[in-house]
Design a protein around this motif. Sequence first.
Motif, PDB file in Angstrom:
ATOM      1  N   LEU A  89      -8.314   3.508  -3.802  1.00 15.95           N
ATOM      2  CA  LEU A  89      -8.139   2.075  -3.983  1.00 15.95           C
ATOM      3  C   LEU A  89      -9.431   1.327  -3.692  1.00 15.95           C
ATOM      4  N   LYS A  90     -10.134   1.703  -2.633  1.00  8.28           N
ATOM      5  CA  LYS A  90     -11.378   1.033  -2.287  1.00  8.28           C
ATOM      6  C   LYS A  90     -12.364   1.083  -3.435  1.00  8.28           C
ATOM      7  N   ARG A  91     -12.578   2.272  -3.979  1.00 12.66           N
ATOM      8  CA  ARG A  91     -13.538   2.430  -5.070  1.00 12.66           C
ATOM      9  C   ARG A  91     -13.077   1.690  -6.319  1.00 12.66           C
ATOM     10  N   ASP A 113       3.225   7.277  -3.606  1.00 14.18           N
ATOM     11  CA  ASP A 113       3.799   7.529  -2.284  1.00 14.18           C
ATOM     12  C   ASP A 113       4.091   6.188  -1.603  1.00 14.18           C
ATOM     13  N   LYS A 114       5.323   6.019  -1.110  1.00 15.19           N
ATOM     14  CA  LYS A 114       5.703   4.746  -0.500  1.00 15.19           C
ATOM     15  C   LYS A 114       4.829   4.401   0.712  1.00 15.19           C
ATOM     16  N   SER A 115       4.245   5.408   1.352  1.00 17.75           N
ATOM     17  CA  SER A 115       3.403   5.134   2.517  1.00 17.75           C
ATOM     18  C   SER A 115       2.143   4.368   2.140  1.00 17.75           C
ATOM     19  N   TYR A 116       1.734   4.449   0.859  1.00 23.95           N
ATOM     20  CA  TYR A 116       0.522   3.731   0.439  1.00 23.95           C
ATOM     21  C   TYR A 116       0.659   2.228   0.657  1.00 23.95           C
ATOM     22  N   PRO A 120      -3.613  -0.384   5.649  1.00 20.90           N
ATOM     23  CA  PRO A 120      -4.332  -1.616   6.030  1.00 20.90           C
ATOM     24  C   PRO A 120      -5.276  -2.105   4.941  1.00 20.90           C
ATOM     25  N   LEU A 121      -5.577  -1.251   3.973  1.00 23.90           N
ATOM     26  CA  LEU A 121      -6.450  -1.660   2.873  1.00 23.90           C
ATOM     27  C   LEU A 121      -5.803  -2.691   1.959  1.00 23.90           C
ATOM     28  N   ARG A 128     -10.290  -8.325  -0.227  1.00 28.29           N
ATOM     29  CA  ARG A 128     -11.398  -9.256  -0.498  1.00 28.29           C
ATOM     30  C   ARG A 128     -12.743  -8.588  -0.236  1.00 28.29           C
ATOM     31  N   GLU A 129     -12.840  -7.833   0.852  1.00 29.90           N
ATOM     32  CA  GLU A 129     -14.101  -7.178   1.199  1.00 29.90           C
ATOM     33  C   GLU A 129     -14.599  -6.279   0.071  1.00 29.90           C
ATOM     34  N   HIS A 130     -13.699  -5.471  -0.482  1.00 27.98           N
ATOM     35  CA  HIS A 130     -14.124  -4.539  -1.528  1.00 27.98           C
ATOM     36  C   HIS A 130     -14.365  -5.249  -2.861  1.00 27.98           C
TER      37      HIS A 130
END
Length: 238
Positions: A89-91, A113-116, A120-121, A128-130
């Motif tokens: 997701l970050k990339r 996966d529901k845990s995604y 915290p991302l 916003r940061e990424h």
Amino acid sequence: MNLILLFEDDFVAPARARLNDRRYRHIRAVQQPREGDTLKVGLLNGATGHARVLRVDDLCIELETCLDQPPPAALPLTLVMALPRPKMLKRTLETIAAMGVKKLCLIHSYRVDKSYWSSPLLAEDAIREHLLLGLEQAGDTLLPEVSLHKRFKPFAEDELPSIATNTRALVAHPYEAAGCPVATLEPTTLAIGPEGGFIRYEVEKLQQAGLTPIHVGSRILRVETAVPVLLARLFPPL
């Protein structure tokens, strides 16, 4: 960092900005400017231009700005994407911001996966940061709009049809699909599935919303690769 993004609260006077955070540390370590040098800058969600270094020391850098150019043109695209793994997701956020996507809908899918969704991302500040990193890379200033949709069916039935209306509506799907259409600048809605792709039920729901399945060849690509490949194929260079 190909563009120094400035925020309204950086300005200590009209056309005069002071930085003492990550951007300052990057400028000091990498660009190493002297007083009188110019740097490429842009105001978040505003114009781009240049800034003359007024002062740089161990605490901060002060810039005199001239913002007189428009940011790069945006892609006429709403990207609907199944939520990828947090690391990916970050990339992907950085990639879509760099490539000019201005509207991103992150959706749930059977193979997500529901845990995604607890990552915290997905916090607003983290997203916003990424996105900012992607804008800095591309020399853009317009922050993409990101929305989260944790239930596939309500999104596909209640929201997607209106999003797709009057657009070139497509879903990337490697099976039983047409070849990728030629590059144009017409308004487009594009759905991209998770690792392993959308299941048949989901593809059918997307088709009912008006999306046509397309492919870019026989190779199965990771999401982080599929996104830039598809955008490069669907749109001419801006």
